[in-house]
Design a protein around this motif. Structure first.
Motif, PDB file in Angstrom:
ATOM      1  N   ARG A  42      52.595  36.590  29.531  1.00 37.61           N
ATOM      2  CA  ARG A  42      53.058  36.801  27.834  1.00 37.61           C
ATOM      3  C   ARG A  42      51.383  37.188  27.114  1.00 37.61           C
ATOM      4  N   GLU A  43      51.026  36.198  27.284  1.00 38.49           N
ATOM      5  CA  GLU A  43      49.277  36.934  27.211  1.00 38.49           C
ATOM      6  C   GLU A  43      49.310  38.254  27.200  1.00 38.49           C
ATOM      7  N   MET A  44      49.550  38.316  28.040  1.00 37.90           N
ATOM      8  CA  MET A  44      48.540  40.050  28.477  1.00 37.90           C
ATOM      9  C   MET A  44      49.610  40.558  27.389  1.00 37.90           C
ATOM     10  N   LEU A  45      50.660  40.598  27.927  1.00 36.92           N
ATOM     11  CA  LEU A  45      51.786  41.654  27.142  1.00 36.92           C
ATOM     12  C   LEU A  45      51.655  41.725  25.327  1.00 36.92           C
ATOM     13  N   ARG A  46      51.459  40.102  25.166  1.00 37.80           N
ATOM     14  CA  ARG A  46      51.140  40.207  23.205  1.00 37.80           C
ATOM     15  C   ARG A  46      49.790  40.702  23.041  1.00 37.80           C
TER      16      ARG A  46
ATOM     17  N   VAL B 208      57.449  40.990  22.713  1.00 33.37           N
ATOM     18  CA  VAL B 208      57.525  40.617  24.008  1.00 33.37           C
ATOM     19  C   VAL B 208      58.246  40.090  24.791  1.00 33.37           C
ATOM     20  N   ASN B 209      59.433  39.176  24.578  1.00 35.09           N
ATOM     21  CA  ASN B 209      60.089  38.368  25.542  1.00 35.09           C
ATOM     22  C   ASN B 209      61.475  39.644  25.830  1.00 35.09           C
ATOM     23  N   GLU B 210      61.918  40.826  25.172  1.00 28.89           N
ATOM     24  CA  GLU B 210      62.305  41.373  25.368  1.00 28.89           C
ATOM     25  C   GLU B 210      62.179  42.381  26.465  1.00 28.89           C
ATOM     26  N   LEU B 211      60.475  42.610  26.707  1.00 26.69           N
ATOM     27  CA  LEU B 211      60.163  43.144  27.671  1.00 26.69           C
ATOM     28  C   LEU B 211      59.972  42.682  29.192  1.00 26.69           C
ATOM     29  N   MET B 212      59.480  41.474  28.908  1.00 24.27           N
ATOM     30  CA  MET B 212      59.804  40.530  29.722  1.00 24.27           C
ATOM     31  C   MET B 212      60.825  39.992  30.909  1.00 24.27           C
ATOM     32  N   ASP B 213      61.409  40.308  29.836  1.00 24.38           N
ATOM     33  CA  ASP B 213      63.456  39.877  30.767  1.00 24.38           C
ATOM     34  C   ASP B 213      63.560  41.644  31.075  1.00 24.38           C
TER      35      ASP B 213
ATOM     36  N   GLY C  94      53.969  43.092  43.621  1.00 21.18           N
ATOM     37  CA  GLY C  94      55.331  44.026  42.857  1.00 21.18           C
ATOM     38  C   GLY C  94      55.811  42.901  41.388  1.00 21.18           C
ATOM     39  N   MET C  95      54.900  41.615  41.180  1.00 19.27           N
ATOM     40  CA  MET C  95      54.772  41.659  40.119  1.00 19.27           C
ATOM     41  C   MET C  95      54.006  41.969  39.208  1.00 19.27           C
TER      42      MET C  95
ATOM     43  N   ALA D 150      60.897  37.217  33.437  1.00 15.55           N
ATOM     44  CA  ALA D 150      61.069  36.013  32.080  1.00 15.55           C
ATOM     45  C   ALA D 150      60.453  34.956  32.164  1.00 15.55           C
ATOM     46  N   HIS D 151      60.924  34.559  34.103  1.00 16.20           N
ATOM     47  CA  HIS D 151      60.851  33.218  34.205  1.00 16.20           C
ATOM     48  C   HIS D 151      59.356  32.781  34.319  1.00 16.20           C
TER      49      HIS D 151
END
Length: 305
Positions: A95-99, A112-117, A135-136, A122-123
């Motif tokens: 999350r911090e990296m995407l922010r 950010v939340n939408e992209l992670m999902d 892969g992650m 998201a988990h």
């Protein structure tokens, strides 16, 4: 349909090495183009030229109407890029990296939340990246490339490290982006994946473009045979052989399957002949040449597109 990427007689030399040699093509919106070639063929160099990370020795590269040599920040905001080997600070969480990257592009942090999902992380959003599998990390790189719904998406070996289910998820996202008008360039060695997902294929060899077109167009140019495969009913293999005659291309795959090669001009005639005959088979399959065969054909020194 507008042109989002234009290359005109582009060359990139590193001393005596011609990494890219007189390459020209245009990529339009709502198009998924596969860029294929062996290691050292010039694929990654082309992508770096499109990103403005490298300047051509000669020729011009235009992205979204701007010469990439100018390094326009406005253009880069509309570009998405996933490198072959993604590398992020292992101490940060996903999350911090995407922010961080969302802020760099001037997009809303709410995305950010939408992209992670969307990429299925998201988990693990609040886990440190150092604990992520390959892969992650690859999926996190894809999320970074999707920030801001880019008009041009450049993906270098994007499915590396993804299992089959996640590869399907990735290509579903690619189709959604294409349908929304994004120009997508996929550089990959996984040729079997590209067949059903690319609308066009550009083949590179030793820095040169040697073929460019849809799969159907490349098949017409290559004129490779279609494999016709027939499954015989019980005890029917020999009867099919007798009906076929002494054909050197007739092959028995197993105890109940026979196959042969048909040229583009003869396959329809063969099917018509088969339909009017009492041949003991209960299934027939036509297998056109795939991207693997086309790739080998054009790299084999035969006439190029």
């Amino acid at each position: 349909m507008s042109v989002n990427i234009q290359l005109d007689s582009v060359a990139k030399h590193f001393g005596t090495v011609r990494a890219v040699d007189d390459v020209s093509f245009a990529l339009s919106d709502a198009e998924t183009v596969a860029l294929v070639g062996h290691n050292g063929a010039g694929k990654t160099t082309l992508i770096k030229l499109m990103l403005g990370l490298s300047r051509p020795t000669s020729g011009s590269v235009t992205v979204l109407g701007q010469d990439t040599s100018a390094g326009s920040s406005a253009v880069r905001r509309h570009l998405g890029y996933l490198p072959e080997n993604v590398s992020f600070n292992p101490v940060l969480t996903g999350r911090e990296m995407l922010r961080f990257y969302v802020g760099l592009k001037g997009e809303s942090l709410r995305s950010v939340n939408e992209l992670m999902d969307r990429i299925g992380l998201a988990h693990a959003a609040d886990r440190r990246i150092g604990t992520y599998s390959k892969g992650m990390r690859q999926r996190l790189g894809l999320a970074q490339a999707l920030i801001g719904t880019p008009r041009v998406l450049l993906l270098d070996e994007p499915t590396t490290g993804l299992d089959p289910e996640l590869r399907q998820q990735f290509y579903r996202i690619v189709r959604e982006m294409r349908d929304a008008g994004t120009t997508i360039l996929l550089s990959s060695h996984a040729l079997n994946e590209l067949e059903g997902n690319a609308t066009r294929v550009i083949i590179m060899n030793e820095g040169k473009k040697i073929a460019d077109g849809s799969l159907d167009e490349l098949r017409r140019i290559a004129r490779l045979p279609t494999v016709i495969r027939m499954r015989a009913t019980d005890g029917g293999v020999q009867r099919i052989r007798d009906w076929m005659g002494n054909r050197p291309d007739l092959r028995q795959v197993n105890g109940h399957t026979i196959e042969l090669d048909a040229s583009p001009d003869s396959k329809i005639a063969f099917l018509r002949r088969t339909a009017g005959a009492e041949v003991p088979f209960d299934d027939i399959e036509m297998v056109p040449p795939g991207l693997d065969e086309l790739y080998a054909h054009f790299l084999g020194g035969r006439p190029s597109a």
